[in-house]
Write a protein that holds these residues in place. Sequence first.
Motif, PDB file in Angstrom:
ATOM      1  N   ARG A   1       0.838  -1.213   0.000  1.00 49.91           N
ATOM      2  CA  ARG A   1       0.000   0.000   0.000  1.00 49.91           C
ATOM      3  C   ARG A   1       0.869   1.258   0.000  1.00 49.91           C
ATOM      4  O   ARG A   1       2.028   1.227   0.401  1.00 49.91           O
ATOM      5  CB  ARG A   1      -0.933  -0.017   1.212  1.00 49.91           C
ATOM      6  N   GLY A   2       0.272   2.348  -0.454  1.00 46.49           N
ATOM      7  CA  GLY A   2       0.968   3.636  -0.450  1.00 46.49           C
ATOM      8  C   GLY A   2       1.944   3.814  -1.591  1.00 46.49           C
ATOM      9  O   GLY A   2       2.778   4.723  -1.571  1.00 46.49           O
ATOM     10  N   LYS A   3       1.857   2.934  -2.610  1.00 48.35           N
ATOM     11  CA  LYS A   3       2.777   3.035  -3.772  1.00 48.35           C
ATOM     12  C   LYS A   3       2.017   3.375  -5.049  1.00 48.35           C
ATOM     13  O   LYS A   3       2.474   3.053  -6.134  1.00 48.35           O
ATOM     14  CB  LYS A   3       3.509   1.702  -3.969  1.00 48.35           C
ATOM     15  N   ARG A   4       0.839   3.939  -4.903  1.00 50.85           N
ATOM     16  CA  ARG A   4      -0.010   4.356  -6.040  1.00 50.85           C
ATOM     17  C   ARG A   4      -0.636   3.177  -6.790  1.00 50.85           C
ATOM     18  O   ARG A   4      -1.215   3.375  -7.850  1.00 50.85           O
ATOM     19  CB  ARG A   4       0.747   5.246  -7.058  1.00 50.85           C
TER      20      ARG A   4
ATOM     21  N   ASN B   1      -4.513   3.592  -6.842  1.00 53.11           N
ATOM     22  CA  ASN B   1      -4.959   4.571  -7.846  1.00 53.11           C
ATOM     23  C   ASN B   1      -4.926   3.964  -9.243  1.00 53.11           C
ATOM     24  O   ASN B   1      -5.853   4.141 -10.032  1.00 53.11           O
ATOM     25  CB  ASN B   1      -4.051   5.814  -7.813  1.00 53.11           C
TER      26      ASN B   1
ATOM     27  N   HIS C   1     -18.391   2.759  -3.733  1.00 58.11           N
ATOM     28  CA  HIS C   1     -18.751   3.050  -2.343  1.00 58.11           C
ATOM     29  C   HIS C   1     -17.580   2.766  -1.408  1.00 58.11           C
ATOM     30  O   HIS C   1     -16.787   1.861  -1.669  1.00 58.11           O
ATOM     31  CB  HIS C   1     -19.926   2.151  -1.912  1.00 58.11           C
TER      32      HIS C   1
ATOM     33  N   GLU D   1      -9.681   6.904   4.584  1.00 59.95           N
ATOM     34  CA  GLU D   1      -9.124   8.015   3.805  1.00 59.95           C
ATOM     35  C   GLU D   1      -8.382   7.575   2.543  1.00 59.95           C
ATOM     36  O   GLU D   1      -8.562   8.178   1.476  1.00 59.95           O
ATOM     37  CB  GLU D   1      -8.223   8.892   4.685  1.00 59.95           C
ATOM     38  N   PRO D   2      -7.530   6.517   2.593  1.00 60.03           N
ATOM     39  CA  PRO D   2      -6.884   6.098   1.346  1.00 60.03           C
ATOM     40  C   PRO D   2      -7.904   5.786   0.251  1.00 60.03           C
ATOM     41  O   PRO D   2      -7.718   6.129  -0.921  1.00 60.03           O
ATOM     42  CB  PRO D   2      -6.100   4.846   1.747  1.00 60.03           C
TER      43      PRO D   2
ATOM     44  N   MET E   1      -8.452   7.796  -3.185  1.00 60.20           N
ATOM     45  CA  MET E   1      -8.270   7.033  -4.431  1.00 60.20           C
ATOM     46  C   MET E   1      -9.472   7.236  -5.355  1.00 60.20           C
ATOM     47  O   MET E   1      -9.311   7.426  -6.570  1.00 60.20           O
ATOM     48  CB  MET E   1      -8.111   5.548  -4.055  1.00 60.20           C
TER      49      MET E   1
HETATM   50  C1  COA Z   1      -7.780   1.720  -0.315  1.00 63.24           C
HETATM   51  C2  COA Z   1      -6.551   1.028  -0.924  1.00 63.24           C
HETATM   52  C3  COA Z   1      -6.986   0.145  -2.089  1.00 63.24           C
HETATM   53  C4  COA Z   1      -5.600   2.131  -1.438  1.00 63.24           C
HETATM   54  O1  COA Z   1      -4.507   1.498  -2.093  1.00 63.24           O
HETATM   55  P1  COA Z   1      -3.020   2.126  -2.078  1.00 63.24           P
HETATM   56  O2  COA Z   1      -2.249   1.478  -3.164  1.00 63.24           O
HETATM   57  O3  COA Z   1      -2.455   2.075  -0.709  1.00 63.24           O
HETATM   58  O4  COA Z   1      -3.351   3.642  -2.440  1.00 63.24           O
HETATM   59  P2  COA Z   1      -2.459   4.653  -3.302  1.00 63.24           P
HETATM   60  O5  COA Z   1      -1.023   4.550  -2.922  1.00 63.24           O
HETATM   61  O6  COA Z   1      -2.796   4.487  -4.757  1.00 63.24           O
HETATM   62  O7  COA Z   1      -3.034   6.036  -2.785  1.00 63.24           O
HETATM   63  C5  COA Z   1      -4.403   6.382  -3.003  1.00 63.24           C
HETATM   64  C6  COA Z   1      -4.676   7.705  -2.316  1.00 63.24           C
HETATM   65  O8  COA Z   1      -4.716   7.499  -0.911  1.00 63.24           O
HETATM   66  C7  COA Z   1      -3.721   8.289  -0.253  1.00 63.24           C
HETATM   67  N1  COA Z   1      -3.192   7.459   0.812  1.00 63.24           N
HETATM   68  C8  COA Z   1      -2.457   6.323   0.679  1.00 63.24           C
HETATM   69  N2  COA Z   1      -2.195   5.823   1.891  1.00 63.24           N
HETATM   70  C9  COA Z   1      -2.747   6.664   2.794  1.00 63.24           C
HETATM   71  C10 COA Z   1      -2.822   6.686   4.224  1.00 63.24           C
HETATM   72  N3  COA Z   1      -2.267   5.724   4.958  1.00 63.24           N
HETATM   73  N4  COA Z   1      -3.519   7.684   4.805  1.00 63.24           N
HETATM   74  C11 COA Z   1      -4.111   8.657   4.076  1.00 63.24           C
HETATM   75  N5  COA Z   1      -4.074   8.697   2.714  1.00 63.24           N
HETATM   76  C12 COA Z   1      -3.392   7.708   2.090  1.00 63.24           C
HETATM   77  C13 COA Z   1      -2.704   8.614  -1.322  1.00 63.24           C
HETATM   78  O9  COA Z   1      -2.012   9.807  -1.027  1.00 63.24           O
HETATM   79  C14 COA Z   1      -3.607   8.751  -2.537  1.00 63.24           C
HETATM   80  O10 COA Z   1      -4.272   9.999  -2.541  1.00 63.24           O
HETATM   81  P3  COA Z   1      -3.894  11.190  -3.564  1.00 63.24           P
HETATM   82  O11 COA Z   1      -4.023  10.611  -4.960  1.00 63.24           O
HETATM   83  O12 COA Z   1      -4.893  12.236  -3.248  1.00 63.24           O
HETATM   84  O13 COA Z   1      -2.473  11.552  -3.218  1.00 63.24           O
HETATM   85  C15 COA Z   1      -5.789   0.181   0.144  1.00 63.24           C
HETATM   86  O14 COA Z   1      -5.547   0.992   1.255  1.00 63.24           O
HETATM   87  C16 COA Z   1      -6.550  -1.069   0.572  1.00 63.24           C
HETATM   88  O15 COA Z   1      -6.420  -2.138  -0.046  1.00 63.24           O
HETATM   89  N6  COA Z   1      -7.355  -0.957   1.662  1.00 63.24           N
HETATM   90  C17 COA Z   1      -8.158  -2.079   2.155  1.00 63.24           C
HETATM   91  C18 COA Z   1      -9.314  -2.407   1.235  1.00 63.24           C
HETATM   92  C19 COA Z   1     -10.155  -1.190   0.946  1.00 63.24           C
HETATM   93  O16 COA Z   1     -10.385  -0.349   1.810  1.00 63.24           O
HETATM   94  N7  COA Z   1     -10.626  -1.102  -0.290  1.00 63.24           N
HETATM   95  C20 COA Z   1     -11.391   0.032  -0.780  1.00 63.24           C
HETATM   96  C21 COA Z   1     -12.802  -0.280  -1.006  1.00 63.24           C
HETATM   97  S1  COA Z   1     -13.358   0.509  -2.524  1.00 63.24           S
END
Ligand code: COA
Length: 101
Positions: free
Chosen positions: A36-39, A42, A63, A69-70, A74
């Motif tokens: 996570r956190g490597k785009r 997105n 939804h 927040e991530p 996203m």
């Molecule tokens: C939600 C999820 C898919 C995001 O994946 P990720 O690869 O970590 O996210 P990304 O690195 O692409 O970042 C997406 C956005 O979240 C932000 N972000 C990433 N990690 C974050 C953190 N720990 N806290 C706050 N924001 C964060 C990034 O800055 C980015 O926002 P921006 O484009 O405005 O800068 C991941 O956290 C996950 O698998 N979560 C559990 C399952 C889930 O919640 N799924 C979503 C249901 S639709």
Amino acid sequence: MISTFLSGMSNLRYHLNERIRNVGGHIGLGIRPSNRGKRLGNTLMKLTIEKAIEHGIREINIHCHKHNEPSTRMIKANGGSLESEILYGGEVVQRYVVIAP
Ligand SMILES: CC(C)(COP(=O)(O)OP(=O)(O)OC[C@H]1O[C@@H](n2cnc3c(N)ncnc32)[C@H](O)[C@@H]1OP(=O)(O)O)[C@@H](O)C(=O)NCCC(=O)NCCS
């Protein structure tokens, strides 16, 4: 289903029944915690939205929990507009829509 070298996985639901129109939406996805956190989220969301559009979905419902927040970031980064919020299972669920160009 789209997977990014097993670092994550997305599900695209082509049709919404009443239950997932209410909570669930067209797309669900997850990224492996160590990646996570490597785009990747997105990117995977972008690819999955593109697939949805290829399948003729014009209004893509996505939804997530308000506190996630991530996920909310996203969705917004991929053109999602907040349509509504509902209380579901004691938590606020936000319902976003992406309109196909
Ligand atoms: C939600 C999820 C898919 C995001 O994946 P990720 O690869 O970590 O996210 P990304 O690195 O692409 O970042 C997406 C956005 O979240 C932000 N972000 C990433 N990690 C974050 C953190 N720990 N806290 C706050 N924001 C964060 C990034 O800055 C980015 O926002 P921006 O484009 O405005 O800068 C991941 O956290 C996950 O698998 N979560 C559990 C399952 C889930 O919640 N799924 C979503 C249901 S639709």
